[in-house]
Design a protein around this motif. Structure first.
Motif, PDB file in Angstrom:
ATOM      1  N   TRP A 152     -17.239  23.972 -33.127  1.00 29.51           N
ATOM      2  CA  TRP A 152     -17.435  24.352 -31.726  1.00 29.51           C
ATOM      3  C   TRP A 152     -18.342  23.338 -31.059  1.00 29.51           C
ATOM      4  O   TRP A 152     -19.063  22.599 -31.728  1.00 29.51           O
ATOM      5  N   SER A 199     -14.820  30.196 -32.718  1.00 25.86           N
ATOM      6  CA  SER A 199     -14.895  30.829 -31.402  1.00 25.86           C
ATOM      7  C   SER A 199     -15.826  32.033 -31.424  1.00 25.86           C
ATOM      8  O   SER A 199     -16.630  32.239 -30.505  1.00 25.86           O
ATOM      9  N   SER A 226     -21.456  14.143 -24.222  1.00 29.48           N
ATOM     10  CA  SER A 226     -20.310  14.200 -25.137  1.00 29.48           C
ATOM     11  C   SER A 226     -19.877  12.808 -25.584  1.00 29.48           C
ATOM     12  O   SER A 226     -19.143  12.678 -26.569  1.00 29.48           O
ATOM     13  N   CYS A 286     -17.944  25.447 -22.874  1.00 31.05           N
ATOM     14  CA  CYS A 286     -17.906  25.349 -24.333  1.00 31.05           C
ATOM     15  C   CYS A 286     -16.473  25.535 -24.824  1.00 31.05           C
ATOM     16  O   CYS A 286     -15.560  25.791 -24.049  1.00 31.05           O
ATOM     17  N   GLY A 287     -16.294  25.431 -26.128  1.00 32.93           N
ATOM     18  CA  GLY A 287     -14.985  25.676 -26.703  1.00 32.93           C
ATOM     19  C   GLY A 287     -14.898  25.234 -28.145  1.00 32.93           C
ATOM     20  O   GLY A 287     -15.878  24.754 -28.740  1.00 32.93           O
ATOM     21  N   VAL A 288     -13.711  25.428 -28.722  1.00 36.27           N
ATOM     22  CA  VAL A 288     -13.421  24.991 -30.091  1.00 36.27           C
ATOM     23  C   VAL A 288     -12.903  23.558 -30.017  1.00 36.27           C
ATOM     24  O   VAL A 288     -11.946  23.265 -29.298  1.00 36.27           O
ATOM     25  N   MET A 289     -13.554  22.661 -30.739  1.00 34.01           N
ATOM     26  CA  MET A 289     -13.238  21.238 -30.636  1.00 34.01           C
ATOM     27  C   MET A 289     -11.804  20.946 -31.040  1.00 34.01           C
ATOM     28  O   MET A 289     -11.284  21.508 -32.010  1.00 34.01           O
ATOM     29  N   GLU A 290     -11.163  20.056 -30.289  1.00 33.37           N
ATOM     30  CA  GLU A 290      -9.809  19.637 -30.620  1.00 33.37           C
ATOM     31  C   GLU A 290      -9.778  19.002 -32.015  1.00 33.37           C
ATOM     32  O   GLU A 290     -10.635  18.175 -32.360  1.00 33.37           O
ATOM     33  N   THR A 301     -11.787  20.413 -25.969  1.00 28.71           N
ATOM     34  CA  THR A 301     -11.881  21.714 -26.627  1.00 28.71           C
ATOM     35  C   THR A 301     -10.669  22.561 -26.277  1.00 28.71           C
ATOM     36  O   THR A 301     -10.126  22.480 -25.181  1.00 28.71           O
ATOM     37  N   ASN A 302     -10.258  23.375 -27.243  1.00 23.24           N
ATOM     38  CA  ASN A 302      -9.137  24.287 -27.032  1.00 23.24           C
ATOM     39  C   ASN A 302      -9.170  25.363 -28.134  1.00 23.24           C
ATOM     40  O   ASN A 302      -9.010  25.019 -29.300  1.00 23.24           O
ATOM     41  N   GLU A 322     -10.223  28.572 -36.210  1.00 29.75           N
ATOM     42  CA  GLU A 322     -10.411  28.685 -34.765  1.00 29.75           C
ATOM     43  C   GLU A 322     -11.118  29.984 -34.409  1.00 29.75           C
ATOM     44  O   GLU A 322     -12.027  30.004 -33.574  1.00 29.75           O
ATOM     45  N   SER A 345     -11.029  26.820 -24.489  1.00 28.33           N
ATOM     46  CA  SER A 345     -12.248  26.456 -23.765  1.00 28.33           C
ATOM     47  C   SER A 345     -12.705  27.628 -22.915  1.00 28.33           C
ATOM     48  O   SER A 345     -11.887  28.395 -22.408  1.00 28.33           O
TER      49      SER A 345
END
Length: 416
Positions: free
Chosen positions: A271, A202, A142, A252-256, A232-233, A198, A235
């Motif tokens: 993501w 997701s 990352s 994993c997650g939705v990038m800030e 990520t949020n 989002e 996550s």
């Protein structure tokens, strides 16, 4: 019902291993290719005489070995299997692949660019290899996320060796390999959807990763678990039920949005995911000890061939263990200093620097506090075992004595 099953953590943290290996390790220079051309990582670039440097010769020798770039190596086989899945899912070369980025990054890239809090434990020298006060051996792939976004990359996979000071056992090693994936959704893509940015990111992320899990493990039971990662949020962690146990496959997650804004991608969403190649390869190929990835023993290497992976593992050859060499156990007991900076990670670094890959495990087996002196005593059991040959009593005794002397000299303990 699911909660009664045992869960085994096998994925590398989503921050949240034609010359033989033996020949490569004798070299004093590692060549790491990157976008700017070949760059030599010299000993003087890494083993710097400054108070913040905590990189050892043992760690330097791993830099640039590039196990993930060898198509006949289990890590290379797994990396290519994942790349094949992305080609099949999104189209050939839809995702740019980076597997040769420089392993020395700035502290900003490693921590701040992915929103790691200033007081996070990973920033300490107990957990991270510092080259200087401001540069480190990357702890996770990352670390390249923001710089690639700023270069205009919107769909990419990054694979590389990552470095963390850690305990010693069959599933932990101070150098391992991660794969990172990022996909950015443009404003037009979001506008053309009936979902929020989002929700769109997701939904695609989960569908894609469930498909990847089926590609690797076949038709397995899966579940999503809410998680926390700084960048990520929301996550998530993906777990699968495999061989009678719940396994964490990846994070994993939705990038800030703060990261996207920093890359001038305002009003876009993305993501991201990360997985550890060693841990998944150990499960897929039945490899029992993480040290085996670094061996140049033909009995290991000849069992793996490019393209041997089969989707879902159907009909795929598993690793057949050849090691029947017994372990040798040695205990070391000592009193901790009055004002102790002693940590298990520091002890493990001393053992690794002394014994290299023949140390199998370091385990605390006893601890007590003397009520009269208030001093604390620790006893650690060190297991020495080579995967390739029998060890002699003389060589182990010599190693153990060096460990004991180093503990006194470097950590200030008092031997018992």
């Amino acid at each position: 019902m699911l909660a009664r099953h045992c869960i085994v953590r096998v994925a590398g943290h989503f921050y949240g291993h034609k010359s033989t290996l033996g020949t490569s390790q004798r070299s004093s220079t590692r060549v790491v290719r990157g976008p700017g051309g070949a760059a030599a990582v010299r000993r003087e670039d890494v083993l710097i005489a400054c108070p913040d440097n905590n990189v050892t010769e043992y760690i330097f020798e791993k830099i640039g070995v590039d196990l993930h770039r060898r198509p006949e190596h289990p890590l290379g086989i797994l990396k290519n299997a994942i790349m094949d899945y992305f080609d099949e899912t999104y189209g050939k070369n839809a995702f740019r692949m980076f597997d040769d980025l420089h392993p020395i990054v700035s502290s900003y890239e490693n921590f701040d660019s992915v929103l790691v809090p200033e007081d996070h434990v990973s920033r300490s020298k107990n957990d991270t290899y510092y080259v200087t006060a401001d540069t480190v051996l990357r702890c996770h792939t990352s670390a390249h996320q923001l710089s690639l976004l700023k270069q205009g990359e919107k769909r990419f996979l990054v694979t590389g060796d990552v470095y963390r000071r850690d305990s010693i056992d069959a599933t932990h090693f101070p150098v391992f390999h991660q794969m990172e994936g990022v996909r950015v959704f443009t404003q037009d893509e979001i506008a053309g959807s009936e979902l929020t940015g989002e929700e769109l990111a997701s939904q695609e992320l989960k569908n894609m990763l469930e498909g990847l899990a089926r590609h690797l493990f076949g038709e397995v039971e899966m579940r999503w678990v809410d998680a926390y990662f700084p960048f990520t949020n929301p996550s998530y962690e993906l777990e699968i039920y495999f061989n009678g146990e719940w396994l964490e496959v990846l994070g994993c997650g939705v990038m800030e949005t703060k990261i996207l804004n920093e890359a001038s991608l305002v009003n876009e969403r993305a993501w991201a995911f990360g997985l550890g190649l060693e841990r998944l390869a150990m499960v897929l190929f039945d490899i029992p000890d993480i040290r085996l990835f670094w061996t140049d023993d033909a009995r290991f290497l000849k069992q793996f061939k490019p393209g041997m992976f089969r989707s879902g593992g159907v009909g795929m050859q598993k690793f057949k263990s050849y090691s029947k060499y017994p372990p040798c156990y040695k205990d070391v007991s000592f009193w901790l200093p009055d004002e102790s900076t002693f940590t298990e990670n520091n002890l493990c670094e001393i053992v690794r620097a002394t014994a290299g890959d023949i140390v199998e495990e370091v385990k605390l087996i006893d601890e007590f506090r003397n009520p009269k002196t208030d001093k604390v005593s620790n006893c650690f059991r060190i297991s020495y075992r080579s995967m390739d040959r029998s060890l002699t009593d003389d060589e182990i005794n010599e190693l153990q004595e060096t460990v004991r002397e180093s503990l006194v000299e470097k950590l200030g303990v008092t031997l018992r």
